[in-house]
Enzyme design. Structure first.
Site, PDB file in Angstrom:
ATOM      1  CD  GLU A   8     -64.830  32.200 -82.923  1.00 39.83           C
ATOM      2  OE1 GLU A   8     -63.890  31.804 -82.211  1.00 39.83           O
ATOM      3  OE2 GLU A   8     -64.922  31.941 -84.129  1.00 39.83           O
ATOM      4  CG  ASP A 107     -62.342  33.385 -85.506  1.00 37.72           C
ATOM      5  OD1 ASP A 107     -62.719  34.513 -85.864  1.00 37.72           O
ATOM      6  OD2 ASP A 107     -61.753  33.173 -84.429  1.00 37.72           O
ATOM      7  CE1 TYR A 311     -59.250  33.461 -86.546  1.00 41.26           C
ATOM      8  CE2 TYR A 311     -58.210  31.791 -87.927  1.00 41.26           C
ATOM      9  CZ  TYR A 311     -58.992  32.132 -86.833  1.00 41.26           C
ATOM     10  OH  TYR A 311     -59.515  31.158 -86.034  1.00 41.26           O
TER      11      TYR A 311
END
Length: 823
Positions: A8, A107, A311
């Site tokens: 990403e 993600d 995350y």
């Protein structure tokens, strides 16, 4: 065989490449990618840069046309501000030509799935790929994901695609309708609303109107001022009947003693705070550092991409179940000497962390995974410390707190004293951000007699409900199920950017924000109703679970919106007139700070160079102007200076008169000092340059002419503004400063808030210069101190401002296994 891994962000691509082997960095049009070999397979790791594609009308329509539904996905580089994205699309197209095996490593959430699929499909021409799923960028997690890949979740892709399209339909079409309404009455203003933005603003408006329409209710309080600056309150706390309050006051007025009638003590264990989900992290970062929710999200994302935390966009309050993984994380964190003693105990005793109630199937709670290997920027370091200490504290002992309640009898009326103290600090010594009120009471037993120094009797009024803050609004949005963990911060930023809300410590809705909401409620109420957006969220979840088709939901949305906007267009001019009235009202309220002596309005004026000053609306007939500080947040207070009758404004956390020559800004004493100072030339003790007389919003002072290289300042009487170092902290070894607090001077550690050691200044027996009580004390451990409330004067039925305020304090302990605090 060549495998292409699509990430990403560029720095994530670098982390993944380094975890899989020894990569060679290459580039295409300055866009980096990495080549490596693993188990005989050639691997290329390349990246997107967030969303590479965006929604756009197929055929450009003219302003005022709505509703519009004919849209498709196009390269985001078609937008002027995102032209750089084309280079990333081109790089992916180039490296994909030689690939015959594809991996998506974006993600792991709805947005990430959509970003990855778009890059795979539109840039690489592929329909499917292996999917790498991980929650932290540790080498072990990356290898595990690579060796055990999944498939792309097309339920997530469809849900993401539907969300973007539905939000585009609402946001673009309703915003166009609002702006067209304003344009229909020959005005222009960029306005916006949306599927979530509308309901979010609506409940903020409801709170604002509740505050504006609040009618205070009178009540009376009765307090006894005792020895040791203790304040006991009447057992009723608030008297709602004036006659009853007066009777109680007459009974205790003039009494000099109170008798202890009851003493109760209770012990409470307080477990560690649960692990951070994103919302809790945003609230805590706002409370501690005044970070906006969006800033917290952005900083946490940077820490994740650097490999220092997991995350961040998660709803979970549970750490990973994989004990081996968490043991490795703890070992990584033990490289920090401040964390090492705790972690050694955790690992040696095989301790388990506590968990919260909320779960997220995609990601665990936000937790630290490694120590920084480079110096982090201040904001990143603050947030990292917050996350790391929260992570370690989850394994530590409960804190123990003692709560005391003492009832006093004063001539037949019962008063109560309440206190609390920390007995065992437990996890609080690691995660010291949580505030504990420390109010220690003297050791008293039944029938003991205490001196009553004064009786305070006050008439008060109830206060309106508090406005939401950036911290509390996130929690409210979660509670109402408005927005997602990833979008809530952006919603708040849009409300502020559009001028609907002002953030000045709390969220104040402007007249424009109220006007937009009331107009929508009047002409198309469905737009601001929470039920519509909640219903859509439920259907998006069903799409994600593959229980309904996205086409059905999209078509249903189009049908609803077409009906709503058709009714809106019929009353466009009426709506535009109402919006313009609110727009003008908002502009006036944001700029007018008070009245000029000529009768005009004193307004804040900004020049083209973005300088600001105050001027009169009757210019050029009236040429009154006042300078304004160029830094600091200005708040309109609608107050007038008692001395010169000019407006008073709020500057950050102080109030100042806009007139720099007002006696409230320069006292008579300062004027005399200025006359003396102008005759005397002084040299800066730090750099040797001249000290000049300067005026600031906080008064007159001497400052170095070498500013900003040298920031030395002193008062006109020669007293330095530099903090006085009085010794070393017995707890952490940092400098101890003399500080001023709401209750007077005290000694505090320069390492605050990491070290909260404080000491009283002994007025009767002054310490030797350069030496503090802490240095002369023989005890090994510093004694816990308490702050006393200011004394009050007793006045019947008049308001006083003195209040007893509980102050945060901590006891101190060694960072080893659990120990009890000194009693």
């Amino acid at each position: 065989m060549t495998g292409l891994i699509i990430c990403e962000k560029p720095n994530v691509a670098k982390k993944i490449a380094e975890a899989l082997g020894k990569p060679k960095k290459k580039s295409h049009n300055s866009v980096p990618y990495y080549e490596l070999e693993r188990n005989g397979e050639s691997i290329v790791v390349a990246s997107a840069v967030g969303h590479l594609y965006t929604l756009q009308e197929k055929t450009k329509t003219k302003f005022g046309d709505y509703p519009v539904y004919d849209i498709n996905w196009v390269p985001a580089s078609t937008l002027d501000e995102k032209k750089y994205i084309q280079k990333y699309i081109d790089a992916l197209k180039k490296v994909s030509k030689d690939a015959n095996k594809f991996y998506v490593a974006t993600d792991w959430d709805i947005e990430g799935e959509l970003i990855g699929y778009h890059a795979l499909n539109f840039s690489c021409g592929q329909k499917n790929a292996h999917r790498l799923r991980f929650s932290s960028l540790t080498k072990k997690e990356i290898l595990k994901a690579y060796e055990n890949p999944n498939e792309i979740d097309f339920g997530l892709v469809d849900a993401g695609d539907s969300r973007h399209k539905i939000d585009w339909y609402f946001g673009i079409n309703v915003s166009r309708a609002l702006m067209q309404a304003v344009s229909s009455v020959k005005r222009w203003k960029t306005l916006s609303t949306g599927r979530v933005q509308g309901p979010a603003l609506a409940f903020l408006v409801d709170k604002e109107l509740e505050i504006r329409n609040f009618v205070p209710t009178p009540y009376w309080v009765l307090e006894a001022l005792l020895d040791n600056d203790l304040i006991a309150v009447h057992e009723l706390e608030k008297f709602w009947d004036e006659e009853q309050a007066n009777k109680a006051y007459e009974k205790v007025k003039g009494q000099k003693q109170a008798t202890v009638s009851d003493v109760k003590k209770s012990m409470k264990t307080i477990p560690p705070n649960p692990p951070f989900d994103l919302g809790a992290l945003q609230r805590e970062a706002h409370n501690m550092f005044r970070f906006s929710p969006k800033k917290t999200q952005e900083v946490a994302q940077k820490l994740y991409e650097k490999g220092y935390c997991s995350y961040p966009r998660t709803s979970s309050q549970k750490l990973p179940d994989d004990k081996a993984y968490m043991d490795e994380v703890l070992k990584n964190l033990s490289k920090n000497k401040n964390y090492k003693p705790y972690i050694e105990t955790i690992l040696n005793e095989n301790r388990k962390p506590i968990s919260g109630k909320k779960d997220d199937p995609a990601h665990p709670a936000v937790h630290a995974v490694d120590v920084p290997k480079e110096k982090l920027p201040d904001d990143e370091l603050k947030l990292y410390e917050l996350i790391a200490r929260r992570t370690i504290a989850l394994y530590w002992d409960n804190a123990k707190r003692e709560y005391s309640k003492i009832n006093l009898d004063i001539n037949g009326e019962t008063f109560k004293l309440s206190g609390s103290r920390t007995v065992e600090e437990g996890w609080h010594e690691i995660y010291y951000y949580t505030k504990f009120d420390e109010v220690e009471l003297p050791e008293l037993k039944k029938n003991d007699v205490i001196n009553v120094n004064n009786i305070n009797f006050e008439a008060k009024e109830t206060k309106p409900p508090k406005r939401y803050t950036m911290a509390s609004i996130i929690k409210e949005l979660e509670k109402r199920k408005l927005g997602t963990k990833a979008t809530r911060a952006d919603i708040l930023e849009k409300l502020t950017k559009r001028g609907y809300v002002i953030e000045d410590g709390s969220l104040t809705v402007t007249d424009l924000g109220i006007g937009v909401t009331e107009t929508l409620r009047k002409y198309c109420p469905e737009i601001v109703e929470e039920t519509l957006t909640r219903d859509l969220e439920d259907k998006l979840e069903l799409i994600q679970d593959k229980k309904i088709k996205k086409e059905e939901v999209i078509q249903e949305t189009k049908d609803k919106l077409t009906k709503i906007l058709g009714e809106f267009r019929l009353k466009e001019k009426e709506i535009g007139t109402e919006l313009v009235d609110k727009l003008d009202s908002t502009n006036r309220s944001l700029q007018i700070i008070g009245k000029c002596k000529c009768g005009g309005d004193m307004i804040i004026i900004r020049t083209k160079g973005k300088k600001r000053f105050v001027g009169c609306s009757n210019y050029p007939d009236c040429e009154v102007t006042f300078p304004l500080p160029q830094k600091g947040r200005i708040k309109v207070l609608n107050e007038v200076c008692e001395k010169c009758q000019n407006p008073v404004i709020g500057l950050d956390r102080i109030k100042i008169c806009v007139n720099p020559d007002c006696s409230t800004r320069i006292s008579e004493e300062d004027k005399k000092e200025i006359e003396k100072a102008e005759k005397e030339e002084k040299i800066c003790p730090k750099c040797g340059n001249k000290l000049l007389i300067k005026k600031g919003p906080y008064g007159v002072f001497r400052g170095c002419e070498n500013y900003p290289k040298c920031k030395y300042t002193e008062k006109l009487n020669g007293e330095s503004n530099e903090k006085e170092i009085v010794g070393k902290c017995p707890k952490c070894g940092s400098d101890l400063y003399k500080r001023k607090g709401r209750f007077g001077e005290f000694i505090g550690c320069s390492n605050y808030p990491k070290c909260r050691h404080t000491e009283k200044i002994d007025k009767k027996k002054e310490d030797t210069p350069g030496e503090t009580k802490a240095e002369t004390k023989k005890e090994a451990k510093p004694k816990t101190t308490k702050k006393a409330a200011p004394k009050k004067t007793a006045t019947k039925t008049t308001k006083t401002t003195a209040k007893k305020t509980a102050t945060k304090k901590t006891t101190t302990k060694k960072a080893t296994a659990k120990k009890t605090a000194e009693k």
